[in-house]
Design an enzyme around this catalytic site. Structure first.
Site, PDB file in Angstrom:
ATOM      1  N   ASP A  35     -37.046 -38.219  -9.358  1.00  0.00           N
ATOM      2  CA  ASP A  35     -37.236 -36.761  -9.549  1.00  0.00           C
ATOM      3  C   ASP A  35     -38.706 -36.370  -9.627  1.00  0.00           C
ATOM      4  O   ASP A  35     -39.151 -35.460  -8.937  1.00  0.00           O
ATOM      5  CB  ASP A  35     -36.408 -36.202 -10.736  1.00  0.00           C
ATOM      6  CG  ASP A  35     -36.691 -36.811 -12.087  1.00  0.00           C
ATOM      7  OD1 ASP A  35     -37.445 -37.810 -12.163  1.00  0.00           O
ATOM      8  OD2 ASP A  35     -36.162 -36.288 -13.091  1.00  0.00           O
ATOM      9  N   SER A  66     -27.690 -30.011 -38.297  1.00  0.00           N
ATOM     10  CA  SER A  66     -26.929 -30.874 -37.392  1.00  0.00           C
ATOM     11  C   SER A  66     -25.999 -31.800 -38.159  1.00  0.00           C
ATOM     12  O   SER A  66     -26.421 -32.475 -39.121  1.00  0.00           O
ATOM     13  CB  SER A  66     -27.884 -31.729 -36.563  1.00  0.00           C
ATOM     14  OG  SER A  66     -27.140 -32.735 -35.904  1.00  0.00           O
ATOM     15  N   GLY A 123     -29.599 -41.593 -28.075  1.00  0.00           N
ATOM     16  CA  GLY A 123     -30.562 -42.595 -27.597  1.00  0.00           C
ATOM     17  C   GLY A 123     -29.992 -43.502 -26.536  1.00  0.00           C
ATOM     18  O   GLY A 123     -30.525 -44.574 -26.266  1.00  0.00           O
ATOM     19  N   GLY A 125     -29.518 -42.661 -23.348  1.00  0.00           N
ATOM     20  CA  GLY A 125     -29.967 -42.320 -21.996  1.00  0.00           C
ATOM     21  C   GLY A 125     -29.007 -41.397 -21.277  1.00  0.00           C
ATOM     22  O   GLY A 125     -29.007 -41.318 -20.060  1.00  0.00           O
ATOM     23  N   SER A 128     -29.124 -36.606 -24.517  1.00  0.00           N
ATOM     24  CA  SER A 128     -28.780 -35.756 -25.652  1.00  0.00           C
ATOM     25  C   SER A 128     -29.899 -34.728 -25.900  1.00  0.00           C
ATOM     26  O   SER A 128     -29.622 -33.605 -26.323  1.00  0.00           O
ATOM     27  CB  SER A 128     -28.517 -36.591 -26.907  1.00  0.00           C
ATOM     28  OG  SER A 128     -29.586 -37.463 -27.147  1.00  0.00           O
ATOM     29  N   GLU A 161     -39.957 -29.898 -23.005  1.00  0.00           N
ATOM     30  CA  GLU A 161     -39.956 -31.351 -23.239  1.00  0.00           C
ATOM     31  C   GLU A 161     -41.320 -31.950 -22.867  1.00  0.00           C
ATOM     32  O   GLU A 161     -41.855 -32.799 -23.568  1.00  0.00           O
ATOM     33  CB  GLU A 161     -38.824 -32.001 -22.447  1.00  0.00           C
ATOM     34  CG  GLU A 161     -38.788 -33.496 -22.579  1.00  0.00           C
ATOM     35  CD  GLU A 161     -37.477 -34.055 -23.133  1.00  0.00           C
ATOM     36  OE1 GLU A 161     -36.508 -33.292 -23.309  1.00  0.00           O
ATOM     37  OE2 GLU A 161     -37.445 -35.263 -23.388  1.00  0.00           O
ATOM     38  N   ASP A 173     -32.569 -34.144 -15.638  1.00  0.00           N
ATOM     39  CA  ASP A 173     -31.629 -34.027 -16.761  1.00  0.00           C
ATOM     40  C   ASP A 173     -31.303 -32.571 -17.056  1.00  0.00           C
ATOM     41  O   ASP A 173     -30.133 -32.189 -17.195  1.00  0.00           O
ATOM     42  CB  ASP A 173     -32.217 -34.674 -18.026  1.00  0.00           C
ATOM     43  CG  ASP A 173     -32.569 -36.129 -17.798  1.00  0.00           C
ATOM     44  OD1 ASP A 173     -32.149 -36.687 -16.773  1.00  0.00           O
ATOM     45  OD2 ASP A 173     -33.272 -36.702 -18.647  1.00  0.00           O
TER      46      ASP A 173
HETATM   47  C1  GLA Z   1     -35.170 -39.722 -17.600  1.00  0.00           C
HETATM   48  C2  GLA Z   1     -35.957 -38.459 -17.253  1.00  0.00           C
HETATM   49  C3  GLA Z   1     -35.556 -37.913 -15.883  1.00  0.00           C
HETATM   50  C4  GLA Z   1     -35.592 -39.011 -14.821  1.00  0.00           C
HETATM   51  C5  GLA Z   1     -34.880 -40.276 -15.308  1.00  0.00           C
HETATM   52  C6  GLA Z   1     -35.041 -41.429 -14.347  1.00  0.00           C
HETATM   53  O1  GLA Z   1     -33.828 -39.420 -17.775  1.00  0.00           O
HETATM   54  O2  GLA Z   1     -35.741 -37.460 -18.223  1.00  0.00           O
HETATM   55  O3  GLA Z   1     -36.363 -36.830 -15.526  1.00  0.00           O
HETATM   56  O4  GLA Z   1     -36.917 -39.287 -14.450  1.00  0.00           O
HETATM   57  O5  GLA Z   1     -35.337 -40.689 -16.577  1.00  0.00           O
HETATM   58  O6  GLA Z   1     -34.399 -41.176 -13.146  1.00  0.00           O
END
Ligand code: GLA
Length: 387
Positions: A35, A66, A123, A125, A128, A161, A173
């Site tokens: 990306d 939360s 955490g 991936g 979240s 972010e 994401d």
């Molecule tokens: C994380 C980042 C995304 C992307 C992925 C790897 O999730 O937030 O922007 O770079 O890693 O594909």
């Protein structure tokens, strides 16, 4: 569960809730670390995610609680004074979104009480944090009647972010979460944000997410280092080529020019970015032609490239993928997300899913010392008001 959230809201804030929102997590099927290199990604939004229960206040305070971090208690901030504060922990994500919206001159003056609950494994991936950012973006839009479309919210959440949290992530994401669609993955060209939905009809197969249960922190991982390596490689290539991103290159163009990249490590990183982008386009074509076997092979190719050239996998992810690939009914398997721990994604024949989970769990625990967790993914719509 929604009823429980409403009761929890009342217990925490001592008033009735007014509205309910949901923001999904995401899984990327293929197109990893492409990306921010101007390439393609192919993610989908999941049916698990982050719930937000909210109601208006008559001042300009945002108060958040939360159920996932009850020890932190209610965190309060003022709409007119937003500063990053480490002790506010998870609330820095929504704060960042508010801050960026305000910087863009969106008028935010409605104070809010918000209770949050996420069922995305933390955490792991599966994003979240982006899920929470989009949730806040949607809540702000709703209560302040902002005229802003989802793609704009997506961009501002990424900016929050990058700038407020300090993680230099790409846009995948936030885009997958904001723009997700039931039963579809999104083919997104990160160079120009052109996108289209692709129906996921895996005819008797499921998408199975495997959590290595090795936690990864994006901010302190080698994520930002990979970005710089790719940027350096691009600069070297630009000495001769008129390109703005690695995503513009075919494999042949890369091979013909790779010697321009001075550093050997940078060359490997760039190779991954170029090949993974092309692999993603091939994979989407394969899936749309119902060639699931080819899609699976390309997933495996993606993992190998992330392992050997991009070097973002690690023992846990490699072990989980290699055990998975030995099981009956497995079409493909790879790491998903940033890497360095977190999750894998596998395509598994429906009738084999039970044995797959049992056998892979046992073998992984034997080799790594603790068990993985599996979820059969359901693809859902993006961030939205649900009540
Ligand atoms: C994380 C980042 C995304 C992307 C992925 C790897 O999730 O937030 O922007 O770079 O890693 O594909």
């Amino acid at each position: 569960m929604l009823d429980k959230l409403k009761i929890d809201f009342k217990n925490v804030f001592e008033k009735e809730f007014e509205d309910l929102f949901f923001s999904p997590g995401r899984v990327n099927l293929i197109g990893e670390h492409t990306d921010y290199n101007g390439g393609h990604v192919f993610p989908c939004a999941l049916s698990f995610g982050t719930y937000g229960v909210s109601s208006k206040r008559d001042d300009k305070k945002i108060r958040m609680y939360s159920l996932n971090f009850e020890n932190i208690g209610i965190v309060e901030f003022d709409l007119d004074n937003i500063v990053y504060d480490e002790k506010d922990d998870w609330v820095n994500y929504p704060k960042g979104v508010v801050k960026v919206l305000k910087e863009r001159e969106y008028k935010l003056d409605c104070g809010l009480d918000i209770l949050v609950y996420g069922n995305i494994p933390n955490g792991a991936g599966l994003s979240s944090s982006a899920s929470l950012e989009l949730l806040m973006g949607e809540i702000c839009k709703y209560y302040n009647n902002l005229s802003i479309d989802m793609i704009e919210i997506v961009k501002l959440c990424q900016e929050a972010e990058n700038k407020f949290i300090g993680v230099n992530c790409g846009i995948m994401d936030q885009f997958a979460i904001g723009m997700g669609k039931d039963k579809c993955a999104i083919l997104l060209d990160c160079n120009n944000l052109n996108y289209r939905y692709s129906q996921i009809n895996m005819d008797g197969h499921s998408i199975v997410i495997g959590n290595t249960n090795k936690r990864r922190g994006l901010a302190d991982s080698k994520y930002n280092e990979r970005r710089s390596e790719c940027e350096r490689a691009l600069q070297n290539l630009q000495a001769k080529l008129n390109i703005n991103s690695l995503g513009e290159l075919t494999e042949e163009e890369f091979e013909a020019n790779k010697n321009l990249i001075e550093n050997e490590v940078d060359r490997k990183r760039a190779k991954h970015a170029v090949y993974e982008n092309q692999r993603t386009l091939k994979a989407v074509k394969a899936l749309e032609e119902n060639n699931l076997a080819l899609f699976g092979q390309l997933m495996v190719g993606s993992h190998v490239s992330l392992r050997d050239d991009y070097e973002v996998t690690g023992k846990e992810l490699d072990t989980l993928v290699s055990i998975a690939l030995k099981e009956d009914g497995v079409i493909g398997s790879r790491m998903t997300g940033a890497g360095f721990g977190g999750c894998t994604v596998s395509i598994v024949q429906d009738e084999c899913v039970g044995d797959f989970i049992e056998n892979v769990s046992k073998e992984y625990e034997r080799e790594i010392g603790y068990a993985p967790t599996f979820y059969v993914a359901n693809i859902s719509n993006g961030t939205r008001k649900i009540g």
